[in-house]
Design an enzyme around this catalytic site. Structure first.
Site, mmCIF file in Angstrom:
data_model
loop_
_atom_site.group_PDB
_atom_site.id
_atom_site.type_symbol
_atom_site.label_atom_id
_atom_site.label_comp_id
_atom_site.label_asym_id
_atom_site.label_seq_id
_atom_site.Cartn_x
_atom_site.Cartn_y
_atom_site.Cartn_z
ATOM 1 N N ILE A 185 4.528 -2.955 -7.859
ATOM 2 C CA ILE A 185 3.841 -1.656 -7.975
ATOM 3 C C ILE A 185 4.612 -0.645 -7.116
ATOM 4 O O ILE A 185 4.610 -0.755 -5.886
ATOM 5 C CB ILE A 185 2.384 -1.750 -7.457
ATOM 6 N N ARG A 186 5.268 0.276 -7.722
ATOM 7 C CA ARG A 186 6.107 1.235 -6.980
ATOM 8 C C ARG A 186 6.926 0.514 -5.902
ATOM 9 O O ARG A 186 6.973 0.914 -4.721
ATOM 10 C CB ARG A 186 5.234 2.322 -6.330
ATOM 11 N N HIS A 246 3.921 -8.201 -4.721
ATOM 12 C CA HIS A 246 2.604 -8.437 -4.095
ATOM 13 C C HIS A 246 2.148 -9.889 -4.300
ATOM 14 O O HIS A 246 1.462 -10.171 -5.292
ATOM 15 C CB HIS A 246 1.553 -7.521 -4.737
ATOM 16 N N GLY A 251 0.874 -1.171 0.000
ATOM 17 C CA GLY A 251 0.000 0.000 0.000
ATOM 18 C C GLY A 251 0.904 1.210 0.000
ATOM 19 O O GLY A 251 1.795 1.327 -0.834
ATOM 20 N N GLU A 252 0.722 2.055 0.976
ATOM 21 C CA GLU A 252 1.560 3.247 1.092
ATOM 22 C C GLU A 252 2.222 3.201 2.466
ATOM 23 O O GLU A 252 1.556 3.378 3.480
ATOM 24 C CB GLU A 252 0.678 4.494 0.900
ATOM 25 N N SER A 253 3.530 2.958 2.468
ATOM 26 C CA SER A 253 4.214 2.710 3.743
ATOM 27 C C SER A 253 4.149 3.909 4.684
ATOM 28 O O SER A 253 4.025 3.737 5.899
ATOM 29 C CB SER A 253 5.662 2.307 3.495
ATOM 30 N N GLU A 293 -0.169 -11.437 -2.918
ATOM 31 C CA GLU A 293 -1.638 -11.541 -2.806
ATOM 32 C C GLU A 293 -2.320 -11.267 -4.145
ATOM 33 O O GLU A 293 -3.510 -11.493 -4.299
ATOM 34 C CB GLU A 293 -2.165 -10.601 -1.707
ATOM 35 N N CYS A 306 5.840 -5.566 0.056
ATOM 36 C CA CYS A 306 6.015 -4.246 -0.572
ATOM 37 C C CYS A 306 6.085 -3.118 0.484
ATOM 38 O O CYS A 306 7.092 -3.005 1.159
ATOM 39 C CB CYS A 306 4.946 -4.020 -1.633
ATOM 40 N N ARG A 355 13.004 3.083 -1.483
ATOM 41 C CA ARG A 355 11.594 3.185 -1.881
ATOM 42 C C ARG A 355 11.459 3.558 -3.357
ATOM 43 O O ARG A 355 12.273 4.289 -3.901
ATOM 44 C CB ARG A 355 10.861 4.221 -1.025
HETATM 45 N N1 GLN Z 1 6.075 2.828 -2.851
HETATM 46 C C1 GLN Z 1 5.199 2.433 -1.800
HETATM 47 C C2 GLN Z 1 5.684 2.949 -0.454
HETATM 48 O O1 GLN Z 1 6.724 3.496 -0.323
HETATM 49 C C3 GLN Z 1 5.036 0.931 -1.728
HETATM 50 C C4 GLN Z 1 4.204 0.472 -2.889
HETATM 51 C C5 GLN Z 1 3.443 -0.789 -2.651
HETATM 52 O O2 GLN Z 1 3.274 -1.266 -1.539
HETATM 53 N N2 GLN Z 1 2.922 -1.295 -3.720
HETATM 54 O O3 GLN Z 1 4.996 2.774 0.473
#
Ligand code: GLN
Length: 217
Positions: free
Chosen positions: A156-157, A192, A70-72, A194, A101, A130
């Site tokens: 994903i990112r 990911h 998600g978004e850390s 999942e 992630c 990151r």
């Molecule tokens: N770039 C995101 C972060 O720094 C991580 C991306 C992800 O969990 N898919 O949180």
């Protein structure tokens, strides 16, 4: 003296805890933001009990924890201090944690370019960078071989694991960089799992939890 009133939310949690008296394991999934429901779907398909957790007392109800992608920065900010302290304490006693992630970033010892991110949990001796594979539009997936099984790894990112400590085992790599690593009870993937149809990594984590539980009993 006035009677102490227990808010309904706590009553509900106390009831749930009483009900969970069978010996089946329950996997906690940190549920502030990100892919927590996708992890829950995979585990439900494996017929495993799950519980979405957010607060310190809920850690008593689970036998292991997944920190989803998600978004850390967001997930990290929403974790309260008492939750953080208890999680670290439990991890030191062998409680299994799987960070995927963003979860990998939260569990790492060191973050480079950690703008706006002050307090990683430091539970696994890795350094991460990151967004090293680019932005959302640079998302990609590759089929990789893990434990003699093929899994579609979705990035994903994603962070890059830039350094691993001497006790960290590299379980899978992509383009010569580690993407799945483990140090004792802490498992981390930069992709990911999942989002794959293959539940092999969830099964692997369940094995870690079973081993932990059998040592406790
Ligand atoms: N770039 C995101 C972060 O720094 C991580 C991306 C992800 O969990 N898919 O949180």
């Amino acid at each position: 003296m006035s009677e102490i009133r227990i808010p309904n939310i706590y009553k509900k949690r106390m009831e749930e805890r009483k009900m969970n008296t069978n010996n089946q394991l329950t996997v906690g999934i940190l549920g502030f933001q990100g892919d927590f429901l996708e992890h829950q779907h995979i585990l439900s398909a494996l017929k495993v009990n799950t519980k979405i957790v957010k607060y310190e007392d809920e850690l008593d109800d689970v036998d292991g924890l997944i920190i989803p992608g998600g978004e850390s920065t967001t997930i990290n900010m929403l974790m309260e201090d008492d939750f953080r302290v208890k999680l670290v304490e439990k991890a030191k006693q062998g409680f299994p944690i799987f960070g995927t992630c963003a979860g990998a970033i939260i569990l790492a010892k060191r973050i480079i370019d950690g703008t706006n991110f002050q307090k990683p949990l430091g539970l696994i001796d890795i350094e991460v960078k990151r967004n090293a594979y680019g932005r959302q539009k640079d998302s990609f997936s590759v089929v990789i071989n893990i434990f003699d099984s093929y899994i579609r790894a979705v990035f994903i990112r994603a962070p890059e694991i830039t350094k691993i400590g001497p006790k960290v085992k590299e379980l899978a790599s992509f383009e010569e960089l580690p993407i799945l690593v483990q140090e004792d009870n802490i498992l981390v993937s930069t992709f990911h799992p999942e989002l794959s149809a293959n539940p092999i990594l969830h099964s692997y984590f369940l094995n870690m939890i079973n081993q932990y539980k059998s040592k406790l009993s």
